[in-house]
Each structure stands twice: as structure tokens, then as C-alpha cells.
Design a protein around this motif. Structure first.
Motif, PDB file in Angstrom:
ATOM      1  N   MET A   1       0.840  -1.190   0.000  1.00  0.00           N
ATOM      2  CA  MET A   1       0.000   0.000   0.000  1.00  0.00           C
ATOM      3  C   MET A   1       0.882   1.249   0.000  1.00  0.00           C
ATOM      4  N   PRO A   2       0.586   2.243  -0.836  1.00  0.00           N
ATOM      5  CA  PRO A   2       1.385   3.467  -0.836  1.00  0.00           C
ATOM      6  C   PRO A   2       1.397   4.113   0.549  1.00  0.00           C
ATOM      7  N   GLU A   3       2.538   4.692   0.895  1.00  0.00           N
ATOM      8  CA  GLU A   3       2.667   5.317   2.208  1.00  0.00           C
ATOM      9  C   GLU A   3       2.432   6.827   2.093  1.00  0.00           C
ATOM     10  N   GLY A   4       2.413   7.501   3.237  1.00  0.00           N
ATOM     11  CA  GLY A   4       2.022   8.899   3.261  1.00  0.00           C
ATOM     12  C   GLY A   4       2.820   9.799   2.353  1.00  0.00           C
ATOM     13  N   ASP A   5       4.127   9.565   2.238  1.00  0.00           N
ATOM     14  CA  ASP A   5       4.938  10.422   1.387  1.00  0.00           C
ATOM     15  C   ASP A   5       4.593  10.231  -0.091  1.00  0.00           C
ATOM     16  N   THR A   6       4.242   8.992  -0.468  1.00  0.00           N
ATOM     17  CA  THR A   6       3.829   8.734  -1.850  1.00  0.00           C
ATOM     18  C   THR A   6       2.526   9.470  -2.160  1.00  0.00           C
ATOM     19  N   MET A 205      10.227  11.906   6.660  1.00  0.00           N
ATOM     20  CA  MET A 205       9.157  11.948   5.667  1.00  0.00           C
ATOM     21  C   MET A 205       9.107  13.295   4.960  1.00  0.00           C
ATOM     22  N   ARG A 206       9.338  14.363   5.688  1.00  0.00           N
ATOM     23  CA  ARG A 206       9.326  15.687   5.069  1.00  0.00           C
ATOM     24  C   ARG A 206      10.513  15.861   4.120  1.00  0.00           C
ATOM     25  N   PHE A 207      11.620  15.248   4.452  1.00  0.00           N
ATOM     26  CA  PHE A 207      12.759  15.261   3.524  1.00  0.00           C
ATOM     27  C   PHE A 207      12.406  14.490   2.256  1.00  0.00           C
ATOM     28  N   ALA A 208      11.670  13.385   2.416  1.00  0.00           N
ATOM     29  CA  ALA A 208      11.338  12.530   1.273  1.00  0.00           C
ATOM     30  C   ALA A 208      10.433  13.206   0.256  1.00  0.00           C
ATOM     31  N   VAL A 209       9.654  14.208   0.698  1.00  0.00           N
ATOM     32  CA  VAL A 209       8.706  14.847  -0.220  1.00  0.00           C
ATOM     33  C   VAL A 209       9.211  16.189  -0.747  1.00  0.00           C
ATOM     34  N   GLN A 210      10.446  16.534  -0.469  1.00  0.00           N
ATOM     35  CA  GLN A 210      10.980  17.788  -0.981  1.00  0.00           C
ATOM     36  C   GLN A 210      10.993  17.765  -2.510  1.00  0.00           C
ATOM     37  N   PRO A 211      10.481  18.814  -3.146  1.00  0.00           N
ATOM     38  CA  PRO A 211      10.508  18.865  -4.619  1.00  0.00           C
ATOM     39  C   PRO A 211      11.929  18.735  -5.153  1.00  0.00           C
ATOM     40  N   GLY A 212      12.099  17.853  -6.097  1.00  0.00           N
ATOM     41  CA  GLY A 212      13.414  17.658  -6.692  1.00  0.00           C
ATOM     42  C   GLY A 212      14.374  16.859  -5.837  1.00  0.00           C
ATOM     43  N   GLY A 213      13.902  16.387  -4.671  1.00  0.00           N
ATOM     44  CA  GLY A 213      14.770  15.631  -3.777  1.00  0.00           C
ATOM     45  C   GLY A 213      14.901  14.175  -4.186  1.00  0.00           C
ATOM     46  N   PRO A 214      15.625  13.390  -3.396  1.00  0.00           N
ATOM     47  CA  PRO A 214      15.871  11.986  -3.745  1.00  0.00           C
ATOM     48  C   PRO A 214      14.709  11.058  -3.446  1.00  0.00           C
TER      49      PRO A 214
END
Length: 268
Positions: A1-6, A205-214
Motif C-alpha cells: 500500500m502506498p505510504e504517506g509520502d507517496t 518523511m518531510r525530507f522525502a517529499v521535498q521537490p526535486g529531492g531523492p
């Protein structure tokens, strides 16, 4: 199941619809087979953990489209006037053709249209969202921490996966956070520094959703197969100590017991 950051990133993609007007809607679910959003203005899409809330102004009426991907759902976005290949359209549960892009919900298990005033009926039972950008991070962390600490005897992994306590964490994050904080998956909440763990979860999680991030990565290494410390690495050596990682399979139909990975040396 997709997680919150997805889901958060998906809501950002659906943002291309914001401000457009629906030219044609096609609900392919029995409950809303006669619904018609033609003429409605798309106000935007808000993620709530693993849920998506797309809001409309339909001739002065505030409406919300609630969707949840669960395991198989998918939103596909194509250009104005375009459509997916015919072989895929059999899986469509909703088509929203706007003055901008067209959004198509494929294999979507949850498609609900409701008054915006009734949103709490579908998401009101959920806990605080670690990716909620409308509230101070410290406030979200404090609420999630209190919720988790209210169940001191519960196993760490099952508590973190309970969306009524804290929103957005799925099996990847839960396994990785347990490793990063050095806790065995079944450690009781009472033996965990919950505040530190939730702060780490929010930051990661907030790092994971940064635009253009990894995107989602816990090791700092974005090469294929190197993103995670334990998740999905059955029998492989721990990246820190070299000990063979252990694995416990999920119990079918039991949401408390999911696939779990851990290092017997680094997690105690």
C-alpha cells in the motif's frame, strides 16, 4: 500500500488540476454512476495520510472527492483532450476531463463524492498527519507522541501502523524507523523514546517529499537496492554490523502482523 509520502507527492501532481474547470466527469462506480461534476471548478487536492481529498466548487456547492488507493489504485494524469490506451480504460473508475489536464482513477477501490462539510465522516477518525503543512511540526509531533504513548503495552510496529494514532507511516517507514532507533519490532511502546522516534519520522518523511529531492531513502545512498537498511532485505547482511538480517512474514488478514525485517544485533 502506498505510504504517506507517496500520497503527498501524488497530491502535488494532482495540483495541476487546481483552478481548472471540469468539462466532463465519468464515474464508473455504482454508487455515483449518475453523478456529474461538469462545470465544477477544481479547488485543489489535499493529502490526509493515505487518503486524498479533491475539493470542488460546483455552482456554489462545496463537494469533495475522497479517494484511497489501498493496494492497487492509481491516478493517471494526461494532457488536455487525451486519454489512456483503450486496453487500460477498462480499469478506469473515474475520468475527470478538465480545461487543463485529464485525471483518470484506475482500479481505485475507494471513490466517494460527498459534501465538503462531511469530510470528517471519512477521515475524522484518523490521527495527526506527519506531513500536515497547515500545522506547526512540533504540534503534530506532540499529538502523535501522546496518541502512541496512550497504548504502552502495544508492539512498536503495530502501533506505528495504526492510522488512528499517527498518519502516513507504512511498512517501509515502520521497519526503517525501528532500525534507526535501535528497537526490535515487537518492543512495547512503553520502552521506546516515542518523542524522539516521531520527530525522526516527521523529519525523514518531510525530507522525502521535498521537490526535486531523492525521495524516500534512509541510508543516504540512492543507488538501486541501497536505499533501505532492513526493509525487503531478507537474509542479507546488516549494512552497519554485517549480521544476517531476520524476517517475520505477515499473518493474512491480521493488520497487526505485517512483513517485518530487523537486525538482531543493532536492534535490542
Amino acid at each position: 500500500m502506498p505510504e504517506g509520502d507517496t500520497i503527498y507527492r501524488l497530491a502535488r501532481r494532482l495540483g495541476v488540476l487546481t483552478g481548472t474547470q471540469v468539462q466532463r466527469s465519468d464515474f464508473r462506480v455504482p454508487r455515483h454512476a449518475t453523478a456529474d461534476l461538469s462545470g465544477a471548478t477544481v479547488l485543489g487536492t489535499t493529502p490526509r495520510g493515505k487518503h486524498l481529498l479533491t475539493r470542488f466548487d460546483h455552482a456554489g456547492q462545496a463537494l469533495t472527492l475522497h479517494t484511497h488507493l489501498r493496494m492497487d489504485g492509481e491516478w493517471s494524469i494526461v494532457g488536455a483532450g487525451k486519454m489512456l490506451p483503450r486496453r487500460l480504460m477498462g480499469d478506469a473508475r473515474l475520468v475527470l476531463a478538465t480545461t487543463g489536464a485529464t485525471a483518470i482513477a484506475l482500479r481505485m477501490p475507494v471513490v466517494e463524492l460527498l459534501p465538503t462539510s462531511a469530510e470528517e465522516a471519512v477521515v475524522g477518525h484518523l490521527g495527526p498527519d506527519l506531513l500536515d503543512d497547515t500545522r506547526p511540526v512540533a504540534e503534530v509531533v506532540a499529538e502523535a507522541t501522546a496518541n502512541l504513548e496512550s497504548q504502552p503495552d502495544r508492539a512498536l510496529v503495530s502501533a506505528l501502523l495504526d492510522q488512528r494514532l499517527v498518519l502516513g507511516l507504512g511498512n517501509v517507514w515502520v521497519n526503517e524507523l525501528s532500525f534507526l532507533r535501535g528497537h526490535l519490532p515487537l518492543t512495547p511502546i512503553s520502552e521506546v523514546d516515542v518523542g524522539a522516534l516521531v520527530r525522526l519520522a516527521a523529519r525523514a518523511m518531510r525530507f522525502a517529499v521535498q521537490p526535486g529531492g531523492p525521495g524516500r531513502v534512509t541510508t543516504g545512498n540512492t543507488r538501486p537496492g541501497q536505499r533501505y537498511y532492513v526493509y525487503g532485505r531478507t537474509g542479507e547482511p546488516c549494512r552497519r554490523c554485517g549480521t544476517k538480517l531476520e524476517f517475520s512474514p505477515e499473518v493474512p488478514n491480521d493488520p497487526e502482523v505485517r512483513h517485518t525485517w530487523w537486525c538482531p544485533r543493532c536492534q535490542v
